[in-house]
Design an enzyme around this catalytic site. Sequence first.
Site, PDB file in Angstrom:
ATOM      1  N   ASP A  21       0.828  -1.213   0.000  1.00 22.77           N
ATOM      2  CA  ASP A  21       0.000   0.000   0.000  1.00 22.77           C
ATOM      3  C   ASP A  21       0.862   1.263   0.000  1.00 22.77           C
ATOM      4  O   ASP A  21       1.979   1.260   0.524  1.00 22.77           O
ATOM      5  CB  ASP A  21      -0.925  -0.022   1.233  1.00 22.77           C
ATOM      6  CG  ASP A  21      -2.074   0.963   1.090  1.00 22.77           C
ATOM      7  OD1 ASP A  21      -2.419   1.341  -0.053  1.00 22.77           O
ATOM      8  OD2 ASP A  21      -2.640   1.368   2.132  1.00 22.77           O
ATOM      9  N   ASN A  69     -11.074  -2.700  -4.970  1.00 22.96           N
ATOM     10  CA  ASN A  69     -10.349  -1.799  -5.889  1.00 22.96           C
ATOM     11  C   ASN A  69     -11.070  -1.607  -7.230  1.00 22.96           C
ATOM     12  O   ASN A  69     -10.797  -0.646  -7.949  1.00 22.96           O
ATOM     13  CB  ASN A  69      -8.911  -2.281  -6.136  1.00 22.96           C
ATOM     14  CG  ASN A  69      -7.984  -2.111  -4.954  1.00 22.96           C
ATOM     15  OD1 ASN A  69      -7.034  -2.879  -4.776  1.00 22.96           O
ATOM     16  ND2 ASN A  69      -8.235  -1.112  -4.111  1.00 22.96           N
ATOM     17  N   ARG A 193      -4.848  -1.787   9.037  1.00 24.26           N
ATOM     18  CA  ARG A 193      -6.020  -2.621   8.772  1.00 24.26           C
ATOM     19  C   ARG A 193      -5.655  -3.712   7.788  1.00 24.26           C
ATOM     20  O   ARG A 193      -4.614  -3.642   7.116  1.00 24.26           O
ATOM     21  CB  ARG A 193      -7.191  -1.777   8.262  1.00 24.26           C
ATOM     22  CG  ARG A 193      -6.870  -0.911   7.060  1.00 24.26           C
ATOM     23  CD  ARG A 193      -8.117  -0.145   6.559  1.00 24.26           C
ATOM     24  NE  ARG A 193      -7.766   0.794   5.504  1.00 24.26           N
ATOM     25  CZ  ARG A 193      -7.700   2.124   5.643  1.00 24.26           C
ATOM     26  NH1 ARG A 193      -7.976   2.679   6.803  1.00 24.26           N
ATOM     27  NH2 ARG A 193      -7.371   2.889   4.626  1.00 24.26           N
TER      28      ARG A 193
HETATM   29  C1  IPE Z   1      -5.430  -2.781  -0.139  1.00 26.74           C
HETATM   30  O1  IPE Z   1      -5.084  -1.458  -0.337  1.00 26.74           O
HETATM   31  C2  IPE Z   1      -5.452  -3.517  -1.438  1.00 26.74           C
HETATM   32  C3  IPE Z   1      -4.163  -3.700  -2.086  1.00 26.74           C
HETATM   33  C4  IPE Z   1      -3.012  -3.351  -1.612  1.00 26.74           C
HETATM   34  C5  IPE Z   1      -4.210  -4.361  -3.360  1.00 26.74           C
HETATM   35  P1  IPE Z   1      -6.183  -0.307  -0.428  1.00 26.74           P
HETATM   36  O2  IPE Z   1      -5.471   0.969  -0.554  1.00 26.74           O
HETATM   37  O3  IPE Z   1      -7.167  -0.628  -1.476  1.00 26.74           O
HETATM   38  O4  IPE Z   1      -6.875  -0.446   0.995  1.00 26.74           O
HETATM   39  P2  IPE Z   1      -7.840   0.535   1.787  1.00 26.74           P
HETATM   40  O5  IPE Z   1      -9.056   0.760   0.940  1.00 26.74           O
HETATM   41  O6  IPE Z   1      -7.102   1.791   2.038  1.00 26.74           O
HETATM   42  O7  IPE Z   1      -8.137  -0.198   3.040  1.00 26.74           O
HETATM   43  C1  IPE Z   2      -1.685   0.203  -3.374  1.00 22.74           C
HETATM   44  O1  IPE Z   2      -1.469   1.566  -3.390  1.00 22.74           O
HETATM   45  C2  IPE Z   2      -1.931  -0.342  -4.754  1.00 22.74           C
HETATM   46  C3  IPE Z   2      -3.307  -0.809  -4.989  1.00 22.74           C
HETATM   47  C4  IPE Z   2      -4.252  -0.824  -4.094  1.00 22.74           C
HETATM   48  C5  IPE Z   2      -3.624  -1.241  -6.322  1.00 22.74           C
HETATM   49  P1  IPE Z   2      -2.670   2.597  -3.377  1.00 22.74           P
HETATM   50  O2  IPE Z   2      -3.097   2.859  -4.763  1.00 22.74           O
HETATM   51  O3  IPE Z   2      -3.757   2.129  -2.481  1.00 22.74           O
HETATM   52  O4  IPE Z   2      -1.966   3.867  -2.767  1.00 22.74           O
HETATM   53  P2  IPE Z   2      -2.539   4.858  -1.673  1.00 22.74           P
HETATM   54  O5  IPE Z   2      -2.970   4.037  -0.499  1.00 22.74           O
HETATM   55  O6  IPE Z   2      -3.681   5.584  -2.303  1.00 22.74           O
HETATM   56  O7  IPE Z   2      -1.389   5.757  -1.347  1.00 22.74           O
HETATM   57 MG    MG Z   3      -4.127   2.370  -0.515  1.00 24.25          MG
END
Ligand code: IPE
Ligand code: IPE
Ligand code: MG
Length: 243
Positions: A21, A69, A193
């Site tokens: 993340d 996502n 989380r």
């Molecule tokens: C979790 O990250 C999913 C992946 C890393 C693929 P998100 O960025 O989607 O999670 P939330 O929504 O902040 O919990």
């Molecule tokens: C994780 O990074 C990658 C995926 C969930 C695909 P994010 O895209 O969630 O990055 P942040 O959390 O918005 O910084």
């Molecule tokens: Mg994220």
Amino acid sequence: MLYKEQINPQKIPAHIAIIMDGNGRWAKEKGKERSYGHQAGAETVHTIVETAARANVQFLTLYTFSTENWKRPEKEVTGLMSLLLNSIEEDLFMKNNIRFRTIGAMQLLPQNVQDRLNDCIEHTSVNTGMCLTLALSYSSSWELTEATKQIAQLVKEEKITTNQIDEQLIAAHLATNYMPNPDLLIRTGGEYRLSNYLLWQCAYTELYFCDTYWPDFKEEEFYKAIVDYQLRERRFGKTSEQL
Ligand code: IPE
Ligand code: IPE
Ligand code: MG
């Protein structure tokens, strides 16, 4: 002293799961588009896959795209799908003896992505080293719903009785049935989380959270997490004295 040098090679976690993340925030802090962060994140995947394989990790399971996502802006989702298509590095897997697998609702991915993934799964199935799994269009809620449907069908067809439903049977119907439960779960990017990731499987997993955004999570950060894990006492409900 480097974290790499502090590692006890006898106590490498057999299965490491990672919630990758922070790509978006990493890019935003640099005044760039989120897609720039995803691109950099893909490079980190390459580094960590190779590092984990060399450290003798047996299973590495990466949360790559969650069920939730799909709710992101269409442009971001499309960008992630084409990045995925271009980031599947069969050469890297062959060079490092890595078996490649996926878990998730694969039928929801674009057909060309599915084809590419399936080719890679097939070609790397002969390898005998680390098993790399990408969780794609995956969530624990999806997985447990699917498992429940399959088990209900077995009861309906009188192949099993309800009394035969036990932990082993449930685990056998999860997408992760070919791997042990994670020993260590790492989440980068500063959130505390699990975001619907491996909820059943992480019942007794050691959790490690760090603020580093995924694009900046390199070798030493990975070793740091392993060193932290190795300092812990896993009791599984027992007392220290019993171990
Ligand atoms: C979790 O990250 C999913 C992946 C890393 C693929 P998100 O960025 O989607 O999670 P939330 O929504 O902040 O919990
Ligand atoms: C994780 O990074 C990658 C995926 C969930 C695909 P994010 O895209 O969630 O990055 P942040 O959390 O918005 O910084
Ligand atoms: Mg994220």
